[in-house]
Design an enzyme around this catalytic site. Structure first.
Site, mmCIF file in Angstrom:
data_model
loop_
_atom_site.group_PDB
_atom_site.id
_atom_site.type_symbol
_atom_site.label_atom_id
_atom_site.label_comp_id
_atom_site.label_asym_id
_atom_site.label_seq_id
_atom_site.Cartn_x
_atom_site.Cartn_y
_atom_site.Cartn_z
ATOM 1 N N SER A 67 -6.353 -10.186 8.067
ATOM 2 C CA SER A 67 -7.566 -10.971 7.866
ATOM 3 C C SER A 67 -7.768 -11.305 6.389
ATOM 4 O O SER A 67 -8.739 -11.941 6.011
ATOM 5 C CB SER A 67 -8.777 -10.237 8.432
ATOM 6 O OG SER A 67 -8.748 -8.899 8.011
ATOM 7 N N HIS A 115 0.825 -1.211 0.000
ATOM 8 C CA HIS A 115 0.000 0.000 0.000
ATOM 9 C C HIS A 115 0.857 1.258 0.000
ATOM 10 O O HIS A 115 0.444 2.298 0.493
ATOM 11 C CB HIS A 115 -0.954 -0.008 1.203
ATOM 12 C CG HIS A 115 -1.940 -1.141 1.163
ATOM 13 N ND1 HIS A 115 -2.670 -1.545 2.242
ATOM 14 C CD2 HIS A 115 -2.303 -1.967 0.145
ATOM 15 C CE1 HIS A 115 -3.447 -2.570 1.901
ATOM 16 N NE2 HIS A 115 -3.237 -2.847 0.646
#
Ligand code: ZN
Length: 246
Positions: free
Chosen positions: A189, A115
């Site tokens: 997750s 990111h």
């Protein structure tokens, strides 16, 4: 010894994939968790490219106390162990969703930031580059960093909403994932892209998946080892993984 230690002892190459769970151990708040930034701030707006173009001071004001104070944060045991396992020759790279620079601070050399990263800031007008420390000093004074050459607004190399994810980093991550015996997912997750697909490259190439995360992930059923507690898992790792580089 837990199954994760056994798996790592029999592996010859490992890629580590990390998410916010790794950094909460360093006192960095995650975005979407129970005490996450999203509970208090409008993160969609903070990291909106459109909004940044309209009013860059909003981003800098809002992130002052969770990005521009990163020099005060210390790597956790998990960051430090990832670096140590790289030195041992076992870990071939860290792929991270985090933008907190803590893997680098811990000593990891091969870090792929999916990111983007605040380690580089760039002038939106002339593309001049500035380091994190330079920007942090200005932001802490409550100002927007501006280019020394052209007075353009300077933006961090973090991937904002409305921007393409760094293609090079994603390709590199996929390549690394397909080369290793074991993909070790920590504190993610695995719901957003490209996190959800990168571990699949390891599986497709015949490797094994291990996941340590509090809470379910969509890839749990593919994992040979599945643990919840990061600190627990890494105390075992630091105690038992001691082999020299092979
Ligand atoms: Zn400039």
């Amino acid at each position: 010894m837990n199954d994760l230690v056994k798996l790592l002892q029999s592996a010859s190459s490992v890629a580590v994939f990390t998410g916010a769970g790794v950094s909460t151990l360093s006192g960095i708040r995650d975005f979407r968790g129970k005490n996450g930034i999203y509970q208090e701030y409008d993160a969609d707006r903070i990291f909106s490219l459109d909004h940044f173009h309209r009013d860059p001071s909003y981003y800098y004001r809002m992130t002052r106390d969770f990005i521009y104070n990163l020099d005060e944060k210390q790597p956790s045991m998990v960051h430090l162990e990832c670096a140590r396992l790289e030195q041992l020759g076992l870990v071939k790279g860290v792929i991270t969703q985090n933008i907190d620079l803590l893997h680098q601070k811990a000593g990891s050399r091969r870090v792929i930031e999916l990111h983007g990263s605040p380690k580089v800031h760039r002038c939106l007008r002339c593309n001049a580059e500035y380091p994190f420390g330079w920007a942090a000093e200005i932001v802490k004074k409550g100002r927007v960093p501006r280019c020394k050459h052209c007075d353009g607004v300077v933006k961090p190399d973090i991937t904002f909403f409305g921007e393409m994810l760094p293609v090079g980093a994603i390709e590199e991550a996929a390549e690394r994932a397909s080369e290793v015996d074991v993909m070790l997912v920590l504190g993610s997750s695995l719901v957003v892209q490209p996190a959800a697909t990168i571990p699949l490259y390891t599986l497709e190439a015949g490797g094994t998946l291990a996941i340590v995360n509090q809470g379910e992930t969509p890839l749990d059923r593919h994992a040979e080892v599945r643990l919840d507690d990061l600190e627990d898992a890494f105390q075992q790792i630091s105690r038992h993984i001691r082999r020299p580089s092979s």
